[in-house]
Design a protein around this motif. Sequence first.
Motif, PDB file in Angstrom:
ATOM      1  N   UNK A 167       0.829  -1.209   0.000  1.00  0.00           N
ATOM      2  CA  UNK A 167       0.000   0.000   0.000  1.00  0.00           C
ATOM      3  C   UNK A 167       0.862   1.257   0.000  1.00  0.00           C
ATOM      4  N   UNK A 168       1.875   1.330   0.866  1.00  0.00           N
ATOM      5  CA  UNK A 168       2.692   2.550   0.908  1.00  0.00           C
ATOM      6  C   UNK A 168       3.684   2.582  -0.259  1.00  0.00           C
ATOM      7  N   UNK A 169       4.025   1.414  -0.806  1.00  0.00           N
ATOM      8  CA  UNK A 169       4.894   1.381  -1.991  1.00  0.00           C
ATOM      9  C   UNK A 169       4.226   2.138  -3.131  1.00  0.00           C
ATOM     10  N   UNK A 170       2.924   1.977  -3.269  1.00  0.00           N
ATOM     11  CA  UNK A 170       2.194   2.646  -4.343  1.00  0.00           C
ATOM     12  C   UNK A 170       2.047   4.147  -4.090  1.00  0.00           C
ATOM     13  N   UNK A 225      14.312  -9.155   1.545  1.00  0.00           N
ATOM     14  CA  UNK A 225      14.785  -9.534   0.205  1.00  0.00           C
ATOM     15  C   UNK A 225      13.727 -10.373  -0.502  1.00  0.00           C
ATOM     16  N   UNK A 226      13.117 -11.302   0.215  1.00  0.00           N
ATOM     17  CA  UNK A 226      12.081 -12.143  -0.394  1.00  0.00           C
ATOM     18  C   UNK A 226      10.856 -11.311  -0.774  1.00  0.00           C
ATOM     19  N   UNK A 227      10.542 -10.303   0.033  1.00  0.00           N
ATOM     20  CA  UNK A 227       9.432  -9.406  -0.307  1.00  0.00           C
ATOM     21  C   UNK A 227       9.704  -8.740  -1.646  1.00  0.00           C
ATOM     22  N   UNK A 228      10.898  -8.199  -1.813  1.00  0.00           N
ATOM     23  CA  UNK A 228      11.234  -7.525  -3.063  1.00  0.00           C
ATOM     24  C   UNK A 228      11.236  -8.495  -4.237  1.00  0.00           C
ATOM     25  N   UNK A 229      11.732  -9.706  -4.018  1.00  0.00           N
ATOM     26  CA  UNK A 229      11.839 -10.658  -5.125  1.00  0.00           C
ATOM     27  C   UNK A 229      10.477 -11.166  -5.588  1.00  0.00           C
ATOM     28  N   UNK A 230       9.481 -11.114  -4.709  1.00  0.00           N
ATOM     29  CA  UNK A 230       8.146 -11.616  -5.084  1.00  0.00           C
ATOM     30  C   UNK A 230       7.155 -10.510  -5.423  1.00  0.00           C
ATOM     31  N   UNK A 231       7.312  -9.328  -4.811  1.00  0.00           N
ATOM     32  CA  UNK A 231       6.286  -8.288  -4.962  1.00  0.00           C
ATOM     33  C   UNK A 231       6.591  -7.233  -6.031  1.00  0.00           C
ATOM     34  N   UNK A 232       7.860  -7.004  -6.309  1.00  0.00           N
ATOM     35  CA  UNK A 232       8.181  -5.934  -7.268  1.00  0.00           C
ATOM     36  C   UNK A 232       7.566  -6.184  -8.633  1.00  0.00           C
ATOM     37  N   UNK A 233       7.580  -7.449  -9.064  1.00  0.00           N
ATOM     38  CA  UNK A 233       7.056  -7.765 -10.392  1.00  0.00           C
ATOM     39  C   UNK A 233       5.550  -7.538 -10.488  1.00  0.00           C
ATOM     40  N   UNK A 234       4.883  -7.385  -9.332  1.00  0.00           N
ATOM     41  CA  UNK A 234       3.438  -7.171  -9.327  1.00  0.00           C
ATOM     42  C   UNK A 234       3.079  -5.678  -9.300  1.00  0.00           C
ATOM     43  N   UNK A 235       4.073  -4.834  -9.159  1.00  0.00           N
ATOM     44  CA  UNK A 235       3.795  -3.404  -9.058  1.00  0.00           C
ATOM     45  C   UNK A 235       3.441  -2.813 -10.426  1.00  0.00           C
ATOM     46  N   UNK A 236       2.505  -1.860 -10.466  1.00  0.00           N
ATOM     47  CA  UNK A 236       2.104  -1.256 -11.751  1.00  0.00           C
ATOM     48  C   UNK A 236       3.240  -0.453 -12.372  1.00  0.00           C
ATOM     49  N   UNK A 237       3.175  -0.285 -13.674  1.00  0.00           N
ATOM     50  CA  UNK A 237       4.234   0.426 -14.401  1.00  0.00           C
ATOM     51  C   UNK A 237       4.402   1.862 -13.933  1.00  0.00           C
ATOM     52  N   UNK A 238       3.298   2.524 -13.573  1.00  0.00           N
ATOM     53  CA  UNK A 238       3.417   3.928 -13.164  1.00  0.00           C
ATOM     54  C   UNK A 238       4.095   4.054 -11.799  1.00  0.00           C
ATOM     55  N   UNK A 239       4.189   2.946 -11.061  1.00  0.00           N
ATOM     56  CA  UNK A 239       4.921   2.946  -9.790  1.00  0.00           C
ATOM     57  C   UNK A 239       6.397   2.659 -10.026  1.00  0.00           C
ATOM     58  N   UNK A 240       6.669   1.692 -10.911  1.00  0.00           N
ATOM     59  CA  UNK A 240       8.049   1.290 -11.203  1.00  0.00           C
ATOM     60  C   UNK A 240       8.635   2.159 -12.310  1.00  0.00           C
ATOM     61  N   UNK A 241       8.883   3.407 -11.982  1.00  0.00           N
ATOM     62  CA  UNK A 241       9.456   4.334 -12.956  1.00  0.00           C
ATOM     63  C   UNK A 241      10.951   4.054 -13.135  1.00  0.00           C
ATOM     64  N   UNK A 242      11.556   4.715 -14.119  1.00  0.00           N
ATOM     65  CA  UNK A 242      12.994   4.537 -14.349  1.00  0.00           C
ATOM     66  C   UNK A 242      13.787   4.992 -13.126  1.00  0.00           C
ATOM     67  N   UNK A 243      13.358   6.077 -12.503  1.00  0.00           N
ATOM     68  CA  UNK A 243      14.045   6.567 -11.307  1.00  0.00           C
ATOM     69  C   UNK A 243      14.016   5.526 -10.193  1.00  0.00           C
ATOM     70  N   UNK A 244      12.853   4.884 -10.026  1.00  0.00           N
ATOM     71  CA  UNK A 244      12.713   3.843  -8.996  1.00  0.00           C
ATOM     72  C   UNK A 244      13.604   2.643  -9.324  1.00  0.00           C
ATOM     73  N   UNK A 245      13.604   2.229 -10.588  1.00  0.00           N
ATOM     74  CA  UNK A 245      14.421   1.077 -10.982  1.00  0.00           C
ATOM     75  C   UNK A 245      15.913   1.381 -10.821  1.00  0.00           C
ATOM     76  N   UNK A 246      16.316   2.599 -11.160  1.00  0.00           N
ATOM     77  CA  UNK A 246      17.720   2.986 -10.976  1.00  0.00           C
ATOM     78  C   UNK A 246      18.104   2.919  -9.492  1.00  0.00           C
TER      79      UNK A 246
END
Length: 507
Positions: free
Chosen positions: A111-114, A140-161
């Motif tokens: 919820x707060x990630x979004x 680490x397991x949270x990131x490995x399982x949940x990041x791929x479920x995040x919407x594109x507008x959340x996972x911006x280039x800045x966030x990925x960098x």
Amino acid sequence: MHLYRQFDEAEHKDAYQAILDGVKGGPKEKRLAAQFIPKFFSSFPELADAAINAQLDLCEDEDVSIRRQAIKELPRFASGENLPRVADILTQLLQTDDSAEFNQVNTALISIFKIDAKGTLGGLFSQILQGEDIVRERAIKFLSTKLKMMPDDTMTKEVEDYIFIETKKVLEDVTGEEFVLLMRILSGLKSMQTVSGRQQLVELVVEQAFLEQALNPTDADSVDRLLQCTRQALPLFSKNVHSTRFVTYFCEFVLPNLSLLTSPVAELDIQLEVLKLLAEMSPYCGDMDKLEVNLNMLFEKLLEFMPLPPEEENGENAANEEPKLQFSYVECLLFSFHQLGKKLPDFLIDKISAEKLKDFKIRLQYFARGLQVYIRQLRVALQGKTGDALKTEENKIKVVALKITNNINVLIKDLFHNPPSYKSTVTLSWKPVQKTEAKRQSGEDIGATATTKKLPTNLPRRDARQIYNPPSGKYSASIGNFSYGDRGQTGWNNKRTISNNMFMVLQ
């Protein structure tokens, strides 16, 4: 007490303080506090720290229902400069053993990630780098399982960098299992799907693999590190992202020590696993500095697994058993030699002696004859079998065995050309069939495309005694089931090193 009436105006600071003090009361007061502290949190910015601390106290309450209620409301505190702190708190709460509570923490983090992805990641990575082991592991397991479920507008280039930069910091000191999960995180980023992105990932793996150091084949942790790193690099290789450094390392340091390798897992055939990795990497090898030397090492290792025929006369070897033909090993070595041989097509003509070439052809001839016998036996055994009949354990083993033998057959034919040819293409037996080939096949059709031509007619015939008769049970039930996925291994001593050297051997 009529709480809503007391909060008609924001000045009722004393009333809000009374709510905060409710966390020290009984269960009823605590449940009310868990609801009303976040509800009016924004009205009293001067009490923000006290409010967050009070809610945190409730998150640690002995009563699980109170903890769950407090955790559920935590995202309401996540605004502005408070969000990283809330993310840090939620990350620490991942250590709970209560499944419902754990799921609630996950939901709150999502919820707060979004709301603010970068701020939330700050809290997560802070705990990964500095928190308790259990918190680090679950973050680490949270990131490995949940990041791929995040919407594109959340996972911006800045966030990925930001994820890439922070993950590089974590990779300075990791266990084998953590390394696999972190590479999974990075591999899933959109920015890593480009050629340059995959090249960056390969560079990261090269750093972890210590390819500038010689391999200690008797140290299980060193071997495990190399296996884990190679597995992570494999999916990244392509015609534009080369495997040259790994292939070179395998030729220079692994093949010469193949028989000395210490397996990190007792039931693992370490030699076969290493040869499979080399075979999978070899098509993506670029220009190699010591091509002839490395090709010669591959050639010599191939000779070790391709026996000479038994003595024809009544010599001391006449009564001995027929040499065993190790098809799985030979498939890997022959495939790798075939791939690298394309880069130096005159190797078998100009780079080895006539005597050695003659010896090699004798071995190829003997192997080819045994191969033909076994292929015929496998086809007879699988003839007419389709669907479920091919899914029995015994028949699955035979199907894989047929793929292996057909692959070797095709590659041997190429090498029998004069001059040797390197044009044929085969799919390694443990790899999935390409879509263009993925048609429904009956037992006798499997692998038929690999044997449409007969062996060269100039092969001398030999009597039945000299033709290989494959023993029963030659192939184990595990054949063909090799996978590069997460095997649940931790490796590398199952702990991080004390220094930044992640692979330092701990004595």
